[in-house]
Write a protein that holds these residues in place. Sequence first.
Motif, mmCIF file in Angstrom:
data_model
loop_
_atom_site.group_PDB
_atom_site.id
_atom_site.type_symbol
_atom_site.label_atom_id
_atom_site.label_comp_id
_atom_site.label_asym_id
_atom_site.label_seq_id
_atom_site.Cartn_x
_atom_site.Cartn_y
_atom_site.Cartn_z
ATOM 1 N N MET A 3 36.389 20.793 39.840
ATOM 2 C CA MET A 3 37.573 21.315 39.161
ATOM 3 C C MET A 3 37.305 21.498 37.670
ATOM 4 O O MET A 3 37.801 22.433 37.050
ATOM 5 C CB MET A 3 38.754 20.367 39.377
ATOM 6 N N ALA A 4 36.491 20.592 37.115
ATOM 7 C CA ALA A 4 36.162 20.702 35.695
ATOM 8 C C ALA A 4 35.364 21.965 35.420
ATOM 9 O O ALA A 4 35.628 22.694 34.455
ATOM 10 C CB ALA A 4 35.376 19.464 35.244
ATOM 11 N N ILE A 221 33.378 35.776 37.145
ATOM 12 C CA ILE A 221 34.437 35.857 38.165
ATOM 13 C C ILE A 221 33.892 35.430 39.525
ATOM 14 O O ILE A 221 34.532 34.658 40.255
ATOM 15 C CB ILE A 221 35.009 37.284 38.215
ATOM 16 N N ASP A 222 32.683 35.937 39.865
ATOM 17 C CA ASP A 222 32.073 35.540 41.144
ATOM 18 C C ASP A 222 31.805 34.036 41.164
ATOM 19 O O ASP A 222 32.020 33.370 42.190
ATOM 20 C CB ASP A 222 30.763 36.303 41.353
ATOM 21 N N LEU A 223 31.342 33.511 40.029
ATOM 22 C CA LEU A 223 31.064 32.079 39.959
ATOM 23 C C LEU A 223 32.347 31.269 40.087
ATOM 24 O O LEU A 223 32.370 30.203 40.722
ATOM 25 C CB LEU A 223 30.352 31.763 38.642
ATOM 26 N N SER A 224 33.429 31.780 39.513
ATOM 27 C CA SER A 224 34.721 31.097 39.616
ATOM 28 C C SER A 224 35.189 31.036 41.069
ATOM 29 O O SER A 224 35.700 30.002 41.532
ATOM 30 C CB SER A 224 35.762 31.816 38.751
ATOM 31 N N LYS A 228 35.786 27.650 43.332
ATOM 32 C CA LYS A 228 37.029 27.378 44.056
ATOM 33 C C LYS A 228 36.735 27.005 45.507
ATOM 34 O O LYS A 228 37.388 26.129 46.073
ATOM 35 C CB LYS A 228 37.941 28.602 43.999
ATOM 36 N N GLN A 229 35.747 27.683 46.128
ATOM 37 C CA GLN A 229 35.365 27.335 47.489
ATOM 38 C C GLN A 229 34.779 25.919 47.555
ATOM 39 O O GLN A 229 35.056 25.159 48.488
ATOM 40 C CB GLN A 229 34.342 28.351 48.023
ATOM 41 N N ILE A 230 33.995 25.578 46.533
ATOM 42 C CA ILE A 230 33.433 24.220 46.496
ATOM 43 C C ILE A 230 34.538 23.185 46.336
ATOM 44 O O ILE A 230 34.494 22.107 46.943
ATOM 45 C CB ILE A 230 32.400 24.116 45.352
#
Length: 474
Positions: A3-4, A221-224, A228-230
Motif C-alpha cells: 500500500m505504501a 500507471i501500469d506499475l500502479s 493494486k493487484q499485489i
Amino acid sequence: MVMAIGGVILKIKSINLKLMMAFFGVIIFFGVITYTLLVSAFNNYYHEDIYRVLEDNTHSNEKFTDIDEFINDSDDNRSIEQLFWVKINGKLTRKDVRRNDIITSELTDDVIKVIEDDIKNQTEESKRYSFDVNGRKLFYVITQYRLSNSNKLYVVPKLFNRPKITVAYNTLYRVTLRWEPANDILQKQLFSKMALGLFLTIVAILIVFFFLSRHLTKPLIDLSKSVKQISKRKFETPIDINRNDEIGVLANTVEEMRRELLKYDKEQKLQLHSISHELKTPIMVIQSYVDALKKGLYPKGTQEASLEIIEEESNRLQKLVYNLLYIQRLDYFESEIKNQEKINIKEVVKDVVCNMQMKLDNFNLETNLEDVFVRADYNQMRIVIENLLSNQIRYADKAIRITLEYNGESSFLEFYNDGEHIADVNDLFMMFKKGKKGQSGLGLYIVKRLLDINGGTISAYNRSKGVTFKIEWK
C-alpha cells in the motif's frame, strides 16, 4: 509495504501533473519575458543607431576660428536636420545655416524652448536627448564648440552716432536632430514575426513535453495497477517494464518484492498445512487413547502404559507449540531485540553438556574446546547448541565429538556423530524437514534462523562415517 508503494506511485502521478502545469506556466512566463526583452533590445539598437548617425555628423573634434566657417561646415545630409546657437556676451542666440540673421525654424516654439533649455543646462561637450512631440519621438544631440581664439573680438562700426559695439563669441552649439520614422510597418512586421516564432517554439516545446510526460506516466500507471493487484494478494502476474531509467529501477524493485511475496505466500501456505498436519497427529493419538480409556480399554495393555503414551504425545504437542511460537518470535528478534554481547562459546557448550549429561552417558563423548569469544545473545546461542546436541544424541550410533577452535580469521564449532548419512543436506535446515528419527522438523530451522540473527552460518556434510554440523563466525 504494498500500500505504501501504491501511495508513492499515486503521489508521483500527482506530482507529475503539477510539474506539467508548472512547466507550462514557466514556458509562458519566459516566453513573454523573452518577447519583451527582444522588443526592448530592438528598440535600444534602433535608437542607438539614430544617435550614432547624429553624432557622426557633429565632428566634435574640429576647430573653428569663425562663426561663418562653423555654420557653413555642415554636411548636406537631408535625413538629418541641424540647428546652431552661439553665445554672444553670455546671451544664447540661434543662427541660420544660410545667413547670419536669426530665423524661425519649422520646429515649434515649444520644441525650440526645450532645446535651448537643454543647451543652457548642458555641461558636457556632447550629450544625447529625446522627447515625444505629438506622439512622435524626436532624437537630437547637442555638441558644443569653442573658437580656436576664444578672446577674438568682432567690432561693429559706429552707425547713426551710436557708440561702437564690441562682440565676444565664446561658445558655439550645434544641434543635430532626427525624427523617429512616421511609418513603423517594418517594426510591426518584425515584432509580429518574432511573436509568431516564439509562439511556435512554445507550442513545439509543449508538444515534446506532452509526449515525454506520456512516456514517463504510462509505465507509472501500469506499475500502479500491478501494485493494486499485489495489494489484493494476487502475486501471479509479473511486472514487465523494461526500462533503464529510474522508473525501470522502481519497477524491478517492485517485481522483486512481488516474487518475494509470492514465495512467502507459498511458504506460509505450506507451513500452515504442515503445522495442521503436525498438530493433528498427536491430538488424534491423545483423543483415541482417551476414548479407549473411557471405555475401559487399554491399547498398550495396561492403564499405566496407555497413560505414558498420552503423556509422551502431550509433551510432543507442547514442544511443537512452543517451537511454533518461538519461530514467530524470531522475526521480532531479528528486527527489534539486539541483546548481543561478547560471550565465550566454550562456557555455553560446557553448560549445555552439563545439563544433558544423563543422555550423553550412553555415548562416547569427546570434547576439544578452546576459548572463543563472539558477539551474540547468550540465551539464543544456548538454544542453538541444545538443538544441535539433541540432534546428535538422536542420530548418533556410539560416538559424539564437539570441537571449538579459532584459526586467526574465523571461529568454528563442530558437532560430529557416527550415525547414518544425511540424504539431502541442502534441505536439512528448512521448516518441517524431518529425518528418519525427527520429531517436528523445527529444531534445525530455529538453529539456522538464530545463527543468521547473531552473525553465524551453519552447514552440514557427510563424512566417510558419520555426519558433521559446522558453525562459523567470521
